[in-house]
Design a protein around this motif. Sequence first.
Motif, short mmCIF file in Angstrom:
data_model
loop_
_atom_site.label_atom_id
_atom_site.label_comp_id
_atom_site.label_asym_id
_atom_site.label_seq_id
_atom_site.Cartn_x
_atom_site.Cartn_y
_atom_site.Cartn_z
N PRO A 50 0.88 -1.24 0.11
CA PRO A 50 0.02 -0.07 -0.02
C PRO A 50 0.92 1.21 0.13
CG PRO A 50 -1.12 -1.46 1.39
CD PRO A 50 0.28 -2.29 0.87
N THR A 51 1.86 1.29 0.75
CA THR A 51 2.81 2.47 0.75
C THR A 51 3.49 2.68 -0.60
OG1 THR A 51 3.35 2.15 2.94
CG2 THR A 51 4.73 3.63 1.80
N GLU A 52 3.95 1.69 -1.31
CA GLU A 52 4.52 1.75 -2.50
C GLU A 52 3.46 2.04 -3.63
OE1 GLU A 52 7.64 -1.91 -2.31
OE2 GLU A 52 5.85 -2.45 -2.93
N SER A 53 2.19 1.61 -3.50
CA SER A 53 1.33 1.98 -4.31
C SER A 53 0.69 3.43 -4.33
CB SER A 53 -0.08 1.14 -4.12
OG SER A 53 -1.18 1.28 -5.18
N SER A 54 0.57 3.96 -3.00
CA SER A 54 0.43 5.54 -2.90
C SER A 54 1.57 6.09 -3.51
CB SER A 54 0.43 5.86 -1.46
OG SER A 54 -0.99 5.38 -0.92
N TYR A 55 2.77 5.91 -3.53
CA TYR A 55 3.92 6.71 -3.90
C TYR A 55 3.83 6.65 -5.39
CZ TYR A 55 8.49 7.88 -5.73
OH TYR A 55 9.45 8.59 -6.77
N TYR A 56 3.49 5.40 -6.08
CA TYR A 56 3.50 5.08 -7.58
C TYR A 56 2.52 6.04 -8.13
CZ TYR A 56 2.16 2.93 -11.88
OH TYR A 56 1.91 2.44 -13.26
N GLU A 57 1.34 6.05 -7.49
CA GLU A 57 0.15 6.92 -7.90
C GLU A 57 0.29 8.20 -8.07
OE1 GLU A 57 -3.13 5.17 -5.97
OE2 GLU A 57 -2.96 3.22 -6.78
N SER A 58 1.18 8.60 -7.43
CA SER A 58 1.72 10.00 -7.32
C SER A 58 2.72 10.61 -8.19
CB SER A 58 2.12 10.61 -5.82
OG SER A 58 3.39 10.02 -5.63
N THR A 60 4.32 11.76 -11.59
CA THR A 60 3.81 12.15 -12.74
C THR A 60 4.67 11.89 -14.04
OG1 THR A 60 4.99 14.30 -12.33
CG2 THR A 60 2.80 14.11 -11.54
N SER A 61 5.91 11.75 -13.91
CA SER A 61 6.82 11.43 -15.01
C SER A 61 6.58 9.76 -15.43
CB SER A 61 8.26 11.24 -14.61
OG SER A 61 9.13 10.80 -15.42
N ASP A 62 6.29 9.69 -17.00
CA ASP A 62 5.77 8.48 -17.32
C ASP A 62 7.19 7.46 -17.32
OD1 ASP A 62 3.33 9.16 -18.30
OD2 ASP A 62 4.08 9.90 -20.32
N VAL A 63 8.35 8.18 -17.59
CA VAL A 63 9.69 7.37 -17.41
C VAL A 63 9.99 6.69 -16.07
CG1 VAL A 63 11.98 7.26 -17.63
CG2 VAL A 63 10.76 8.59 -19.37
N ARG A 64 9.54 7.59 -15.14
CA ARG A 64 9.94 7.10 -13.64
C ARG A 64 8.66 6.43 -13.31
NH1 ARG A 64 12.45 5.11 -9.73
NH2 ARG A 64 11.82 5.86 -7.79
N ARG A 65 7.67 6.62 -13.81
CA ARG A 65 6.47 5.53 -13.38
C ARG A 65 6.86 4.03 -13.77
NH1 ARG A 65 0.97 7.24 -12.14
NH2 ARG A 65 0.21 5.81 -13.58
N SER A 66 7.28 3.98 -15.37
CA SER A 66 7.57 2.87 -15.68
C SER A 66 8.79 2.17 -15.03
CB SER A 66 8.04 2.79 -17.07
OG SER A 66 8.52 1.88 -17.93
N SER A 67 9.76 2.96 -14.54
CA SER A 67 10.82 2.26 -14.15
C SER A 67 10.49 1.85 -12.77
CB SER A 67 12.19 3.17 -14.13
OG SER A 67 11.90 4.16 -13.27
N PHE A 68 9.74 2.73 -12.01
CA PHE A 68 9.47 2.29 -10.56
C PHE A 68 8.45 1.08 -10.53
CE2 PHE A 68 6.71 2.28 -7.09
CZ PHE A 68 7.58 2.53 -5.94
N LEU A 69 7.62 0.90 -11.40
CA LEU A 69 6.72 -0.20 -11.19
C LEU A 69 7.50 -1.42 -11.77
CD1 LEU A 69 3.86 -1.22 -11.05
CD2 LEU A 69 3.10 -0.64 -13.12
N LEU A 70 7.78 -1.47 -13.13
CA LEU A 70 8.37 -2.70 -13.71
C LEU A 70 9.76 -3.15 -12.53
CD1 LEU A 70 8.59 -1.98 -17.36
CD2 LEU A 70 6.80 -3.19 -15.91
#
Length: 249
Positions: A50-58, A60-70
Motif C-alpha cells: 500500500p505504501t508503494e502503491s500510494s507513491y506510484y500513483e503520485s 507524474t513522469s511517465d519514465v519514472r512511473r515505468s521504471s519504478f513499477l517494472l
Amino acid sequence: MQLAESSPTSFSVVPLVLKDDEQSHWLHFVSIDATAFEHWHAQHRQWLHPTESSYYESITSDVRRSSFLLGRIAAKSALTRQLGSMQPEAIEIRSGLFQAPIVCAAAANPAQVSIAHTRTMACALAFPATHPMGIDLEDILPDRSQAMERQCSESELAMVQALPSTVAHPWHVLWTSKEALSKAIGTGFTTPIRLFEVRELMGVSASPLEGRYAHFGQFGFKSWTIGQRVLSLAYPKSCHLQCGNDAPT
C-alpha cells in the motif's frame, strides 16, 4: 544466462546458486520487458505494498512511473520465490539513505534485492541478506561508450587495449561491474567511482566474462552481453556462483 524472449506480459526467471564453505544458497533473477508496462499497470495494486502503491500513483513522469513499477514487480517476483509463500503486496521495498532498496518482510530467512533498469528492461536479483550482492544493466549505446571510457583509470584503459577483439563492449562491462559493486556495498555512486576500479578481467574467450576489483578484494563479478544490453553481477569472491549452463536444472 539466457533471458527468455517470451510474450511481453511475461517475465523471465533465472534461478542461480551461490555456494560458500558451508552451504548452497538459491538466488532468483527476474527480468521484464519495458513494453509490458500497460499490462502491469492495470494490476499494480496486486503487486505493490500500500505504501508503494500510494507513491506510484503520485508519480507524474511517465519514465519514472515505468521504471519504478517494472523494477518493483521484477523485485517482488524474485523475492516471492526467494522467501517462499509470501504475497507480493505484503512485501515493502523501502529506499535507504543512499537510495538502496531495503526489503521489509516478515520472513524467517531475510532476503535483500538489487534492482536495475533501462528504458527497455527492468530486472532484479533476490539473494540472502547474509551475502551482499548487486546488479547493473545498461543498454548498449555508442554515445554512452565514450562517456564510460572517460571514467576509466589508466590501468583500466591499458587493460581494455590488451583485450582480444572478440571481447564485446568492454566499456559497458567496466561501467556495469562498478555500479553493481556500488549497489552491493550499499552506497551507489555517492562514493567516487575511481574506488570501484577493475583490476582484472578473466575468461575473455567465454561467457560470462569474470573480473576482480582493485580496492574491494572481497568481491568479484560476472558480466553477460544479452542482446543489446550488458548485465553485471557483483558477489562475494569467497563464494562460487553457478549460472548459465552451470546452473542446476
